[in-house]
Design an enzyme around this catalytic site. Sequence first.
Site, PDB file in Angstrom:
ATOM      1  N   ARG A   1     100.859  48.968  27.903  1.00 33.01           N
ATOM      2  CA  ARG A   1     100.808  47.381  28.314  1.00 33.01           C
ATOM      3  C   ARG A   1     101.592  47.202  29.379  1.00 33.01           C
ATOM      4  NH1 ARG A   1     105.954  44.705  24.811  1.00 33.01           N
ATOM      5  NH2 ARG A   1     105.143  42.939  25.870  1.00 33.01           N
ATOM      6  N   ARG A   2     101.546  45.970  29.893  1.00 32.91           N
ATOM      7  CA  ARG A   2     102.012  45.464  30.965  1.00 32.91           C
ATOM      8  C   ARG A   2     101.527  46.156  32.328  1.00 32.91           C
ATOM      9  NH1 ARG A   2     107.128  46.493  28.496  1.00 32.91           N
ATOM     10  NH2 ARG A   2     108.025  44.630  27.488  1.00 32.91           N
TER      11      ARG A   2
ATOM     12  N   HIS B   1      99.336  42.752  19.003  1.00 32.80           N
ATOM     13  CA  HIS B   1     100.211  42.229  17.868  1.00 32.80           C
ATOM     14  C   HIS B   1     100.513  40.840  17.979  1.00 32.80           C
ATOM     15  CE1 HIS B   1     103.444  41.525  15.187  1.00 32.80           C
ATOM     16  NE2 HIS B   1     104.452  41.386  16.235  1.00 32.80           N
ATOM     17  N   PHE B   2     101.301  40.502  19.308  1.00 31.45           N
ATOM     18  CA  PHE B   2     101.541  39.234  19.515  1.00 31.45           C
ATOM     19  C   PHE B   2     100.408  38.256  19.960  1.00 31.45           C
ATOM     20  CE2 PHE B   2     103.179  40.931  23.659  1.00 31.45           C
ATOM     21  CZ  PHE B   2     102.561  39.941  24.633  1.00 31.45           C
ATOM     22  N   HIS B   3      99.234  38.673  20.251  1.00 31.02           N
ATOM     23  CA  HIS B   3      97.981  37.557  20.389  1.00 31.02           C
ATOM     24  C   HIS B   3      97.491  37.324  19.176  1.00 31.02           C
ATOM     25  CE1 HIS B   3      98.299  38.575  24.653  1.00 31.02           C
ATOM     26  NE2 HIS B   3      97.745  37.256  24.872  1.00 31.02           N
TER      27      HIS B   3
ATOM     28  N   HIS C   1     113.822  37.900  19.620  1.00 28.69           N
ATOM     29  CA  HIS C   1     113.237  38.083  18.261  1.00 28.69           C
ATOM     30  C   HIS C   1     113.257  36.890  17.450  1.00 28.69           C
ATOM     31  CE1 HIS C   1     110.591  39.990  15.500  1.00 28.69           C
ATOM     32  NE2 HIS C   1     111.356  39.305  14.651  1.00 28.69           N
TER      33      HIS C   1
ATOM     34  N   TYR D   1     110.427  33.576  16.005  1.00 20.95           N
ATOM     35  CA  TYR D   1     110.479  32.619  14.677  1.00 20.95           C
ATOM     36  C   TYR D   1     110.519  31.205  14.976  1.00 20.95           C
ATOM     37  CZ  TYR D   1     110.557  37.102  12.236  1.00 20.95           C
ATOM     38  OH  TYR D   1     110.339  38.272  11.864  1.00 20.95           O
TER      39      TYR D   1
HETATM   40 FE1  HAS Z   1     106.526  40.741  16.191  1.00 24.63          FE
HETATM   41  C1  HAS Z   1     106.955  42.723  19.207  1.00 24.63           C
HETATM   42  C2  HAS Z   1     108.020  43.172  14.403  1.00 24.63           C
HETATM   43  C3  HAS Z   1     106.047  38.770  13.467  1.00 24.63           C
HETATM   44  C4  HAS Z   1     105.875  38.025  18.353  1.00 24.63           C
HETATM   45  N1  HAS Z   1     106.487  40.192  18.296  1.00 24.63           N
HETATM   46  C5  HAS Z   1     106.604  41.400  19.221  1.00 24.63           C
HETATM   47  C6  HAS Z   1     106.219  40.915  20.776  1.00 24.63           C
HETATM   48  C7  HAS Z   1     106.062  39.456  20.310  1.00 24.63           C
HETATM   49  C8  HAS Z   1     106.017  39.161  18.965  1.00 24.63           C
HETATM   50  C9  HAS Z   1     105.706  38.389  21.360  1.00 24.63           C
HETATM   51  O1  HAS Z   1     109.682  45.707  14.593  1.00 24.63           O
HETATM   52  C10 HAS Z   1     106.411  41.481  21.959  1.00 24.63           C
HETATM   53  C11 HAS Z   1     107.622  41.194  22.610  1.00 24.63           C
HETATM   54  C12 HAS Z   1     107.618  42.178  23.913  1.00 24.63           C
HETATM   55  O2  HAS Z   1     106.955  41.463  24.791  1.00 24.63           O
HETATM   56  O3  HAS Z   1     107.937  43.123  24.041  1.00 24.63           O
HETATM   57  N2  HAS Z   1     107.025  40.713  14.307  1.00 24.63           N
HETATM   58  C13 HAS Z   1     107.644  41.716  13.607  1.00 24.63           C
HETATM   59  C14 HAS Z   1     107.886  41.689  12.373  1.00 24.63           C
HETATM   60  C15 HAS Z   1     107.343  40.515  12.165  1.00 24.63           C
HETATM   61  C16 HAS Z   1     106.694  39.817  13.180  1.00 24.63           C
HETATM   62  C17 HAS Z   1     108.435  42.420  11.281  1.00 24.63           C
HETATM   63  N3  HAS Z   1     106.050  38.698  15.928  1.00 24.63           N
HETATM   64  C18 HAS Z   1     106.076  38.100  14.629  1.00 24.63           C
HETATM   65  C19 HAS Z   1     105.621  36.629  14.944  1.00 24.63           C
HETATM   66  C20 HAS Z   1     105.489  36.632  16.280  1.00 24.63           C
HETATM   67  C21 HAS Z   1     105.774  37.810  16.796  1.00 24.63           C
HETATM   68  C22 HAS Z   1     105.557  35.863  13.825  1.00 24.63           C
HETATM   69  C23 HAS Z   1     105.112  35.343  17.114  1.00 24.63           C
HETATM   70  C24 HAS Z   1     104.994  34.193  16.565  1.00 24.63           C
HETATM   71  N4  HAS Z   1     107.327  42.643  16.632  1.00 24.63           N
HETATM   72  C25 HAS Z   1     107.760  43.479  15.588  1.00 24.63           C
HETATM   73  C26 HAS Z   1     108.509  44.413  16.585  1.00 24.63           C
HETATM   74  C27 HAS Z   1     108.011  44.455  17.875  1.00 24.63           C
HETATM   75  C28 HAS Z   1     107.505  43.161  17.960  1.00 24.63           C
HETATM   76  C29 HAS Z   1     109.273  45.681  16.035  1.00 24.63           C
HETATM   77  C30 HAS Z   1     108.554  45.273  18.980  1.00 24.63           C
HETATM   78  C31 HAS Z   1     107.244  46.222  19.023  1.00 24.63           C
HETATM   79  C32 HAS Z   1     107.710  47.095  20.350  1.00 24.63           C
HETATM   80  O4  HAS Z   1     108.048  48.424  19.942  1.00 24.63           O
HETATM   81  O5  HAS Z   1     107.840  46.603  21.449  1.00 24.63           O
HETATM   82  C33 HAS Z   1     107.234  39.713  10.603  1.00 24.63           C
HETATM   83  O6  HAS Z   1     107.954  38.558  10.694  1.00 24.63           O
HETATM   84  C34 HAS Z   1     105.872  39.742   9.988  1.00 24.63           C
HETATM   85  C35 HAS Z   1     105.752  39.144   8.624  1.00 24.63           C
HETATM   86  C36 HAS Z   1     104.271  38.550   8.293  1.00 24.63           C
HETATM   87  C37 HAS Z   1     103.909  38.687   7.023  1.00 24.63           C
HETATM   88  C38 HAS Z   1     102.334  37.927   6.885  1.00 24.63           C
HETATM   89  C39 HAS Z   1     102.570  36.852   5.874  1.00 24.63           C
HETATM   90  C40 HAS Z   1     101.360  35.992   5.846  1.00 24.63           C
HETATM   91  C41 HAS Z   1     101.132  34.823   5.877  1.00 24.63           C
HETATM   92  C42 HAS Z   1      99.904  34.179   5.737  1.00 24.63           C
HETATM   93  C43 HAS Z   1      99.116  33.830   4.472  1.00 24.63           C
HETATM   94  C44 HAS Z   1      97.639  33.567   4.522  1.00 24.63           C
HETATM   95  C45 HAS Z   1      97.403  32.647   3.666  1.00 24.63           C
HETATM   96  C46 HAS Z   1      95.886  32.270   3.792  1.00 24.63           C
HETATM   97  C47 HAS Z   1      97.978  31.932   2.464  1.00 24.63           C
HETATM   98  C48 HAS Z   1     104.387  39.407   5.926  1.00 24.63           C
HETATM   99  C49 HAS Z   1     102.399  34.045   5.471  1.00 24.63           C
HETATM  100  C50 HAS Z   1      94.969  33.294   3.026  1.00 24.63           C
HETATM  101  C51 HAS Z   1      93.840  32.920   2.290  1.00 24.63           C
HETATM  102  C52 HAS Z   1      92.857  33.761   1.917  1.00 24.63           C
HETATM  103  C53 HAS Z   1      91.677  33.309   1.131  1.00 24.63           C
HETATM  104  C54 HAS Z   1      92.776  35.070   2.008  1.00 24.63           C
END
Ligand code: HAS
Length: 552
Positions: free
Chosen positions: A442-443, A377-379, A226, A230
Amino acid sequence: MNAFTEKVNKIDRRDAKLGMAHFYVAFIGLFLGGMAGLLQTLVRSGQFTLPAGIGYYQLLTLHGVVLALVMTTFFIMGFQFMAVSRTAGTLTNKQRKTAWVGFWLMTIGTVMAAVMILLSEASVLYTFYAPLQAHALFYVGLTLVIVGSWTGGGAIIMAYVGWRKKHPGQPSPLLTFMALVNTLMWIVATIGVASTVLFQLLPWSLGLVERVDVAISRTLFWYFGHPLVYFWLLPAYMAWYVIVPKIIGGKIFSDSLARLSFILFLLFSIPVGLHHQLVEPGIDPAWKFLQVILTFMVIVPSLMTAFSLFATFETFGRSQGATGLFGWLKKLPWGDARFLIPFIGMLSFIPGGAGGIINASNQMNQVVHNTIWVTGHFHLTVATAVILTFFGISYWLIPHLTGRILTKAMNKLAILQGILWAIGMTFMSGAMHAAGLLGAPRRSAFSEYGGAAQAAEWIPYQIAQAVGGSILFIAIILVIYIFINLAFFAPKGEEEFPVGEAANTAEKAPMILENWKLWLGIVVLLIAFAYTIPFIDLIENAPIGSKGYKLW
Ligand code: HAS
């Protein structure tokens, strides 16, 4: 340009060489991994079979290892070295030598792992889950990549310490601070994967021990897995917080807020790995619940980042005379690839992050776990939010390092590339999310599952994935073309390395944010709290372990 600004603003040629070496490997990896990705989506559409005895899982392993582990690590190390060199000053000879040793260790390790995959000795996917067993040289290669990254990390720590010694009592430059936090997080996190590889997988694949404890190995992997996500994200945040404000002509909303969000990542990104194992047996649900709570804590710094970015954009727009609730949007420099491409990344992180919150919620995880939803999700997260930001960085950093410029024509092509990426990924990742909700695993390679009606429902989505994958591959060809242009052929000139300033320069970042004994102490406590009892349980109740399997 006077001698002073030249010294401050332009990266030293010797450091530039170091950066470019990392970027060459990263972009070669992008091409190979992207090609594998295209072929995978074609196979899964059911319309294509792989030639020459190439296995689907062999290709999938190549795709995951080369893109998720190699391409990212090389790009990040290169970018962080350049960020430190630009803001804390040219690396010393000792620091640069250390960084080169790290680079070569990582490169040798990468070649070893890649050769084992190509020889069909390691089709174990990028998570190399036991009891799938790869050739020992695959694990040795991965170990070298990690040790190399520690060595490179050492160079960043040395540069930071050197700067602090010369500037007592002053907060370090923001980009250097951020690169340091990411390095510290990486070093603490990789202890998990290094432990499973060195003490479990390597002796087992060498035949020194017959069996491996699968649950312990996976838990050690996710202790690392995890924070790994980050480690990918924080360099993108470095660009969003510090570089994008300068590109648009605005200011960083708050230097201290940016630092605090990075410290929160350091604290909370590691003790959360169990949210990848919510459906696995052998771990008490109480500990899973605790780590789910900690996962919700690690969402906070991303929400702070979103807030800060909106504030930067809106403040800039209003300073340009924008009115109304969203008038500021019109003032952003949409024609500038250096801004637009990372901005598309930010947009994709809104649904990407929301998907993460769904994954982390225990009950919903039961629905999506091990389905292709997770791949969707991860794409969106790593393969769009992060990678598009890396492309956006490359469009000014590569010419900065090679003494060339991003021409208007290349800027246009870069915009086209970003838009194609967004379209391709909408098809591919959208279809993955939808098929995942319908239960598609998946996989897995293409299968009709004995003519099951449920499996037939997934096929249109698999075709949509192939359409998206093909559009993405065109975008990869474009980005490689632009990279080659910027590295070798673009007109000579000076491209800026943009570094933003805080809106309120009188606000000095509190020095407590650089108290590493305090923060690393809390990191150790949180990890001990979240993991000690689960590990004792796993060891005390260990089954006899599993022999190795080669299913390919
Ligand atoms: Fe994830 C699985 C939970 C973030 C990557 N994640 C994965 C896997 C990968 C991955 C590679 O809890 C698969 C691993 C595998 O092979 O099995 N993930 C989270 C959570 C977050 C999260 C809670 N993941 C990421 C990020 C990744 C990433 C970042 C890569 C870079 N993830 C999971 C969980 C799994 C998981 C479970 C396991 C699932 C399973 O069952 O296998 C959080 O960090 C997300 C928080 C993000 C936000 C969004 C904030 C938005 C921002 C943009 C603002 C936009 C602006 C522009 C300002 C709250 C900062 C807007 C302008 C306008 C005009 C509209």
